[in-house]
Scaffold this active site. Structure first.
Site, PDB file in Angstrom:
ATOM      1  N   ASP A 125     -22.577  64.815 -73.323  1.00 21.89           N
ATOM      2  CA  ASP A 125     -22.381  66.119 -72.693  1.00 21.89           C
ATOM      3  C   ASP A 125     -21.579  65.970 -71.404  1.00 21.89           C
ATOM      4  O   ASP A 125     -21.944  65.198 -70.516  1.00 21.89           O
ATOM      5  CB  ASP A 125     -23.750  66.742 -72.385  1.00 21.89           C
ATOM      6  N   SER A 156     -28.278  75.415 -71.127  1.00 18.66           N
ATOM      7  CA  SER A 156     -27.313  75.124 -70.084  1.00 18.66           C
ATOM      8  C   SER A 156     -27.783  75.762 -68.784  1.00 18.66           C
ATOM      9  O   SER A 156     -28.860  75.435 -68.297  1.00 18.66           O
ATOM     10  CB  SER A 156     -25.925  75.598 -70.506  1.00 18.66           C
ATOM     11  N   HIS A 194     -22.183  68.931 -75.220  1.00 15.53           N
ATOM     12  CA  HIS A 194     -22.851  70.125 -74.735  1.00 15.53           C
ATOM     13  C   HIS A 194     -23.143  71.125 -75.844  1.00 15.53           C
ATOM     14  O   HIS A 194     -24.150  71.824 -75.801  1.00 15.53           O
ATOM     15  CB  HIS A 194     -21.969  70.781 -73.667  1.00 15.53           C
TER      16      HIS A 194
END
Length: 725
Positions: free
Chosen positions: A664, A579, A699
């Site tokens: 995501d 991330s 995600h």
């Protein structure tokens, strides 16, 4: 300052050889690696080659051409885009074919350490003790409870049954009604974190999907057991914007709008206070907070503003015995604790001090009890717990740690009228222990220690805290895990992890998965770089906005320090981040590619400027105070100077494994897709570049516990295969 590190100089320092001799050795190793990689890749199909299509990304500062912008498909239905992503998956599958046995070995090894029929320590709330357990071979948990007075187990949710017809399934935020007869929970079936509300009648067993969709996961009950408060997300930006009051089984159109947030820089969530007397709606931006409260006994009343928002003032609060305890950074960068009577909320002028600010101690949070206040705090980069009796704060005591580096944290403590604090303890070599701590006597009872199967013995490992000096003289803490028989001679491979954004700290928790690397000779390092909050609020401020490059150079400086000090061989260094940590990987790959043999970037945020220019993309407006607003020239130029996608150049890069999830909502799949496509065109090496797209997840990756561990095995197999080349 951006920099490149000289691998030859690093080798010379460590081995004491002349620079020329080191260069010859490095060149031989590099030629050998390239030959091996060239041979392996010659047996592969050609990697996908995304076509280039000019697209102008407009900006008030300067327009840019993005030739891979076409890979963005907000509907996830474009045949050309999906075909490209599938081609990347096919290429990745072909690449990993050569080490599939290693991957299977790692999968079996990692899963083999897990106690599959494990259960959490029950916690008491009301008339029941609640817990979560797993059955042998099951992917998902079973949530259950038993009467405190004794009796049979009652299954709240068997997530395995609910998930059986879904490729992805999450049941989030299970919340019991005040009378404990109803269960409210949120369901996500694609990983995009847009939830549906479900209710289960725990008396009859009936399960009912409510008519509300597109929600955040937060839930709060009113005292009447029939009124629920939820948050509806904006369908475009996915920001949590509207608080709704919902009557059970009523149609969506009858849900009453209670509050709507107009400022798109704020996140919002809600919950009940720990004593269930209030509904709390918390609005938070990077630099400000506002809390609104409502007595659960009067669900039709208007919400009360706890204290008006003000830029530069953050706060949160918890109610106990007619007063609110407040954590705030009001004139206190490392936060302090204050209080206010319940009938005096509405203005900060009424707040009274409890625990003053300290330059050396960062107050992470607190847990309130009838007789005690437990403070979760950080000092010297480590999390501790301080217990203070309300009657005399001078009688405070710290819970002692068994080793260092460590992490200590409050566990779930739903009951306030108790002198027992439940907390967790862990280190890189010590599986999590759950303790019951008697705040009156200081005595404690070990309730559970996570079991690691196989031949695990913590004495076979050792941990260490070292400090690496950054270019500006700042000392960066680093947590290390290695085998007890580790030879400090500069020959070991290194696996270095960091995050370094949003003030999120990377604590040295135990992770049984990483033993698969450590047992093969790796040193595992967590670099506590600026951008987190390990060393207090200033640590965060020094790693965001116009200080963001400190995050990247800190990571590089840690790598150079560990190599120089003999913790790692300069040609066996691997790095991983996800991330915003994927942004870290992308920036470091551009800045110092010669330091790393390979890098893994999970769901990486790599297209900083284009994403932050587009306010329709989820989370963009919330994060102007984290990265800067690129519509302002100063921030535009600074962000552009480090954005990984914009700084790809014609140079050699490390081997790269990149992952994403098609659904995501945090980092859209097209960011890593564009990054990989551009890297393929620009890089000058023969090192592997593979891109894995989970077509069913978001995600967080896969939803099942074993499938998540399989993904870890894939990552480790990629690294170990590189090491053998």
């Amino acid at each position: 300052m951006l920099k490149r590190s000289s691998l030859s100089v690093s080798i010379a320092i460590i081995l004491g050889l002349s620079l020329a001799a080191c260069s010859d050795q490095t060149e031989q190793q590099t030629n050998s690696q390239q030959a091996s990689q060239t041979e392996q890749q010659s047996q592969l199909p050609a990697p996908p080659d995304a076509v280039e299509k000019d697209f102008i990304v407009e900006s008030p500062v300067a327009d840019r051409v993005d030739t891979y912008y076409w890979l963005r498909d907000d509907e996830r239905k474009d045949p050309e885009v999906l075909a490209y992503l599938e081609a990347e998956n096919e290429y990745y599958d072909a690449y990993r074919k050569s080490y599939e046995q290693l991957e299977q070995t790692l999968t079996d090894e990692i899963i083999g350490r897990i106690k599959q029929d494990d259960s959490s320590v029950p916690y008491v709330k009301g008339d029941y003790e609640y817990y979560t357990r797993y059955e042998e071979g099951s992917e998902y948990p079973i949530h259950a409870r038993k009467p405190v007075s004794g009796g049979e187990e009652q299954i709240l949710l068997n997530v395995n049954e609910l998930a059986k017809d879904h490729d992805y399934y999450t049941a989030a935020n299970l919340t019991i009604s005040p009378n404990q007869n109803l269960l409210a929970y949120m369901v996500d079936t694609n990983g995009r974190r847009q939830y549906q509300l479900w209710i289960k009648d725990l008396t009859s067993g009936e399960m009912r999907k409510q008519s509300l969709d597109g929600l955040s996961s937060s839930i709060a009950w009113a005292a009447d057991n029939k009124t629920l408060f939820v948050i509806e997300n904006d369908p475009q930006t996915l920001l949590s914007t509207r608080v709704l009051k919902h009557q059970l089984d009523a149609p969506a159109e009858q849900a009453e709008l209670v509050y709507e947030e107009q400022d798109e820089s704020f996140y919002m969530w809600l919950s009940n206070s720990r004593d269930n007397q209030y509904v709390k709606v918390q609005m938070s931006s990077t630099v400000a907070d506002e809390l609104r409260i409502l007595d659960t006994s009067t669900p039709d009343a208007d919400m009360t503003v706890f204290a008006p928002r003000e830029r530069g003032v953050q706060y949160s609060a918890e109610h106990i015995n007619g007063r609110w305890i407040i954590r705030t950074d009001w004139n206190a960068p490392n936060f302090k604790v204050m209080q206010v009577d319940a009938d005096e909320v509405g203005s900060r002028d009424n707040w009274q001090p409890l625990i003053e600010h300290s330059d050396d101690v960062f107050i992470q949070g607190f847990t309130t009890f009838t007789n005690y206040l437990a403070i979760n705090e950080r000092s010297d980069g480590l999390r501790r717990i301080r217990v203070l009796p309300w009657q005399d704060f001078e009688q405070q005591r710290y819970i002692e740690a068994e080793e260092t580096p460590f992490v200590m944290y409050s566990q779930r403590n739903p009951e306030q009228d108790t002198d027992t604090l439940r907390y967790g303890f862990s280190s890189l070599k010590t599986p999590t222990k759950i303790y019951a701590y008697d705040m009156k006597t200081g005595e404690q009872e070990l309730l559970k220690q996570d079991e690691v199967l196989g031949d695990f013995d913590s004495s076979n490992y050792r941990t260490k805290r070292v400090w690496a000096k950054a270019d500006d003289g700042t000392e960066i803490p680093v947590s290390l895990l290695m085998r007890s028989d580790f030879e400090h001679d500069g020959t070991a491979p290194l696996y270095q992890y960091a995050y370094g954004s949003y003030g999120s700290s990377s604590d040295p928790y135990f992770r049984s998965t990483v033993l698969s690397l450590v047992d093969r000779g790796f040193v595992y390092a967590i670099a506590h770089i600026r951008g987190g909050q390990e060393m207090g609020r200033e640590w965060y401020e020094d790693g965001k906005l116009l200080n963001k490059k400190n995050t990247f150079t800190d990571f590089i400086d840690v790598t150079e320090h560990l190599v120089k000090e003999g913790y790692a061989h300069p040609d066996k260094v691997f790095a991983m981040g996800g991330s915003a940590g994927g942004l870290l990987m992308g920036a470091v790959a551009n800045m110092a590619p010669d330091l790393y043999r390979g890098m893994v970037a999970h769901v990486p945020f790599v297209d900083v400027v284009t994403t932050m220019l587009d306010e329709s993309i989820p989370l963009t407006t919330n994060e102007f105070d984290e990265w800067g607003n690129p519509k302002q020239e100063e921030y535009y130029n600074y962000m552009l100077s480090y954005s990984p996608y914009d700084n790809i150049s014609a140079q050699d890069y490390p081997a790269l494994m990149v992952t994403t999830g098609l659904h995501d909502s945090q980092v859209q799949y097209f960011e890593p897709a564009k990054w990989v496509a551009k890297l393929r065109d620009m890089k000058t090496d023969n090192n592997p570049l593979v891109f894995s797209v989970n077509m069913e997840a978001g995600h967080g990756g896969s939803s099942g516990r074993f499938s998540r561990l399989e993904e870890v095995a894939e990552e480790y197999a990629f690294i170990l295969d590189l090491l053998e080349q």
